[in-house]
Design an enzyme around this catalytic site. Structure first.
Site, mmCIF file in Angstrom:
data_model
loop_
_atom_site.group_PDB
_atom_site.id
_atom_site.type_symbol
_atom_site.label_atom_id
_atom_site.label_comp_id
_atom_site.label_asym_id
_atom_site.label_seq_id
_atom_site.Cartn_x
_atom_site.Cartn_y
_atom_site.Cartn_z
ATOM 1 N N TYR A 1 -0.813 -1.664 9.905
ATOM 2 C CA TYR A 1 -1.194 -1.304 8.483
ATOM 3 C C TYR A 1 0.167 -0.790 8.367
ATOM 4 O O TYR A 1 1.188 -1.418 7.510
ATOM 5 C CB TYR A 1 -2.235 -0.425 8.307
ATOM 6 C CG TYR A 1 -2.770 -0.856 6.541
ATOM 7 C CD1 TYR A 1 -2.882 -1.598 7.128
ATOM 8 C CD2 TYR A 1 -2.081 0.932 5.867
ATOM 9 C CE1 TYR A 1 -2.919 -2.088 5.324
ATOM 10 C CE2 TYR A 1 -2.940 0.444 4.753
ATOM 11 C CZ TYR A 1 -3.072 -1.145 3.728
ATOM 12 O OH TYR A 1 -3.281 -1.793 2.542
ATOM 13 N N SER B 1 0.937 -1.570 -0.060
ATOM 14 C CA SER B 1 0.069 0.015 0.159
ATOM 15 C C SER B 1 0.815 1.310 -0.245
ATOM 16 O O SER B 1 2.189 1.063 0.047
ATOM 17 C CB SER B 1 -0.634 0.139 1.236
ATOM 18 O OG SER B 1 -1.214 1.399 1.452
HETATM 19 N N1 LIG Z 1 -8.667 -0.670 -0.249
HETATM 20 C C1 LIG Z 1 -7.778 -0.042 -0.010
HETATM 21 O O1 LIG Z 1 -7.671 1.271 -0.800
HETATM 22 C C2 LIG Z 1 -6.060 -0.871 -0.426
HETATM 23 C C3 LIG Z 1 -5.247 0.446 -0.925
HETATM 24 C C4 LIG Z 1 -3.497 -0.075 -0.856
HETATM 25 C C5 LIG Z 1 -3.683 -1.268 -0.320
HETATM 26 N N2 LIG Z 1 -4.562 -2.908 -0.685
HETATM 27 C C6 LIG Z 1 -4.511 -3.959 0.398
HETATM 28 O O2 LIG Z 1 -5.052 -4.319 -1.077
HETATM 29 C C7 LIG Z 1 -5.350 -5.473 -0.069
HETATM 30 C C8 LIG Z 1 -7.587 -6.384 -0.014
HETATM 31 O O3 LIG Z 1 -7.404 -4.750 0.604
HETATM 32 P P1 LIG Z 1 -8.925 -4.700 0.292
HETATM 33 O O4 LIG Z 1 -9.471 -3.245 0.716
HETATM 34 O O5 LIG Z 1 -9.458 -5.100 -0.824
HETATM 35 O O6 LIG Z 1 -9.651 -5.906 1.964
HETATM 36 P P2 LIG Z 1 -10.778 -6.224 1.974
HETATM 37 O O7 LIG Z 1 -11.862 -6.539 3.096
HETATM 38 O O8 LIG Z 1 -12.334 -5.542 0.648
HETATM 39 O O9 LIG Z 1 -10.323 -7.967 1.078
HETATM 40 C C9 LIG Z 1 -9.762 -9.330 2.039
HETATM 41 C C10 LIG Z 1 -10.066 -10.072 1.582
HETATM 42 O O10 LIG Z 1 -8.970 -10.946 2.728
HETATM 43 C C11 LIG Z 1 -10.148 -12.145 3.086
HETATM 44 N N3 LIG Z 1 -9.024 -12.025 4.143
HETATM 45 C C12 LIG Z 1 -8.563 -11.556 4.993
HETATM 46 N N4 LIG Z 1 -8.465 -12.124 6.028
HETATM 47 C C13 LIG Z 1 -7.697 -13.088 5.700
HETATM 48 C C14 LIG Z 1 -7.091 -14.524 5.917
HETATM 49 N N5 LIG Z 1 -6.781 -14.455 7.252
HETATM 50 N N6 LIG Z 1 -7.137 -15.785 5.014
HETATM 51 C C15 LIG Z 1 -7.942 -15.667 3.169
HETATM 52 N N7 LIG Z 1 -7.891 -14.174 3.656
HETATM 53 C C16 LIG Z 1 -8.764 -13.300 4.228
HETATM 54 C C17 LIG Z 1 -11.076 -10.953 3.343
HETATM 55 O O11 LIG Z 1 -12.090 -12.261 3.747
HETATM 56 C C18 LIG Z 1 -11.139 -10.662 2.069
HETATM 57 O O12 LIG Z 1 -12.277 -10.722 1.595
HETATM 58 C C19 LIG Z 1 -5.093 -5.829 1.677
HETATM 59 O O13 LIG Z 1 -3.299 -6.210 1.524
HETATM 60 C C20 LIG Z 1 -4.329 -4.374 1.431
HETATM 61 O O14 LIG Z 1 -3.762 -4.008 2.295
HETATM 62 C C21 LIG Z 1 -5.831 -1.504 0.261
#
Ligand SMILES: NC(=O)c1ccc[n+]([C@@H]2O[C@H](COP(=O)([O-])OP(=O)(O)OC[C@H]3O[C@@H](n4cnc5c(N)ncnc54)[C@H](O)[C@@H]3O)[C@@H](O)[C@H]2O)c1
Length: 394
Positions: free
Chosen positions: A286, A273
């Site tokens: 985070y 991120s």
């Molecule tokens: N959304 C953002 O703004 C953003 C920005 C930068 C990076 N990210 C990164 O992208 C990734 C996804 O983020 P998101 O916003 O889509 O989140 P989200 O919560 O929508 O999706 C995360 C998914 O991971 C699954 N998950 C959680 N714990 C788990 C585990 N122990 N084992 C298997 N699956 C598991 C959840 O069930 C969910 O389906 C993360 O690593 C986050 O740091 C997100």
């Protein structure tokens, strides 16, 4: 695309029942696996509608009065032509003996999911469209947000995708999306808690059982407990470390073991991120874990480079679309942090970007597909930042 005409093809085209004979599905596993079924009957300008209706890209077309067209690479066009022409001859012959008897839907599904056929296609070079055709990918967190977008993007680029998530029902929904959008790739939802060594091993065993190999791992399952430092409970800190660091490590270790043994290279992507590059407030676990993911990727790139395995990170900006991280509580915490109303949060973040453009899941998926593709063949240990220009990497 190549055009073919011969007495046999012209004879088939001249039959009054030619179009009807082509309506029957593939007659043999070869016709199904290599030629993607019988040729489409090309009349007028209705090709696009036919392809949409049939839900499959055609490998060959028969145009009345013109001949046979076969689409594909140099390597496979001759093979597809031979299979198609043989099928025309069998179809014409069968018509004289009571009718055509095609493979049943069940038989076609069996072949589509049968590893051997995938292997034969791979060897013959018939990997369906897209630059990741024939590659096998695992995406964690594929049930939601960025993991889902990335899985959809990889499938769109032709990869077969295992959708690993704690939440099986959500991963299955992603599978249904892919099934509709990219029917020529295969995917499977796999329940897996990335913090469990045992479940991670079992998930990869399933992938190997189903597809026989592994080319791509995308670590995206992540969490973001939003607490100011002084209020951060220890269990939330530990949970974030377990999912965001231990989970990425366990998945990468299992994937690397397979890739090294295969000796065919591979690509590992850590979805980090922009908070891993520039710390944000009320985000202690985070910030720490997202920086850690990028740094782990750099070390893995050094270790695995000699095996042709590339390891990179993406560090997306804020992606609100479809994300469960951006839930009501998280948005409220962000609003508080910036002294604004919750509904001002999205415009507030968009305003901080150079492009003044909201980042969508597809933008991140495109970056990941690029890093997994051969176009990124000399890129390893790096971080790509799809964030509309918010954090500049030097
Ligand atoms: N959304 C953002 O703004 C953003 C920005 C930068 C990076 N990210 C990164 O992208 C990734 C996804 O983020 P998101 O916003 O889509 O989140 P989200 O919560 O929508 O999706 C995360 C998914 O991971 C699954 N998950 C959680 N714990 C788990 C585990 N122990 N084992 C298997 N699956 C598991 C959840 O069930 C969910 O389906 C993360 O690593 C986050 O740091 C997100």
């Amino acid at each position: 695309m190549k055009h073919f005409s011969s007495g046999e093809i012209a004879g088939f085209l001249a039959r009054p029942d030619a179009k009807k004979l082509l309506a029957a599905a593939a007659l043999t596993p070869d016709e199904f696996a290599y030629a993607n079924g019988p040729p489409l009957w090309l009349e007028g300008g209705r090709l696009k509608r036919r392809i949409v209706r049939d839900g499959r890209p055609a490998s060959s077309f028969l145009a009345p009065g013109i001949g046979l067209f076969v689409v594909g690479t140099e390597k496979i066009i001759g093979l597809v032509r031979d299979v198609v022409v043989a099928s025309l001859s069998v179809r014409a012959g069968a018509a004289e003996f009571g009718g055509v008897n095609p493979l049943t839907r069940r038989q076609r599904e069996f072949i589509a999911n049968w590893e051997m056929e995938g292997y034969r296609k791979h060897v013959a070079g018939i990997t369906e469209g897209g630059e990741l055709g024939g590659r096998i990918a695992v995406v964690t967190g594929a049930g939601s947000g960025l993991g889902r977008s990335i899985a959809v993007g990889l499938a769109r680029a032709g990869a077969d995708v295992a959708l690993a998530d704690l939440d099986l029902a959500s991963a299955e929904k992603t599978g249904a999306l892919i099934g509709k959008e990219s029917p020529n790739t295969s995917c499977a939802a796999v329940r897996c808690d990335v913090t469990s060594e045992k479940q991670v091993e079992q998930a990869f065993a399933r992938v190997l059982d189903r597809w026989g190999g592994l080319d791509i791992l995308v670590n995206a399952a992540g969490i973001a407990p939003p607490y100011p430092l002084v209020d951060l409970p220890l269990d939330q800190w530990r949970r974030a470390l377990a999912v965001n660091l231990t989970g990425y490590f366990l998945m990468a270790r299992a994937a690397a073991r397979i890739m090294v043994q295969q000796g065919m290279g591979g690509s590992i992507i850590n979805v980090s991120s922009k908070s891993g590059l520039e710390a944000s407030k009320s985000n202690t676990p985070y910030n720490a874990t997202k920086a850690g993911e990028m740094h782990m990727a750099r070390g893995w790139a050094l270790e695995l480079g000699e095996h042709g395995i590339r390891v990179n990170s993406v560090a997306p900006g804020n992606v609100f679309e479809g994300s469960k991280i951006w839930n009501r509580e998280y948005i409220e915490a962000c609003a508080k942090k910036h002294g604004i109303e919750p509904e001002e949060v999205i415009p507030h973040y968009v305003k901080m970007t150079a492009l003044k453009r909201e980042v969508k899941g597809r933008d991140v998926a495109d970056a990941v597909v690029f890093l997994c593709s051969d176009r990124a063949r000399t890129i390893t240990g790096q971080t790509l930042v799809p964030d509309s220009g918010q954090v500049m990497v030097r």
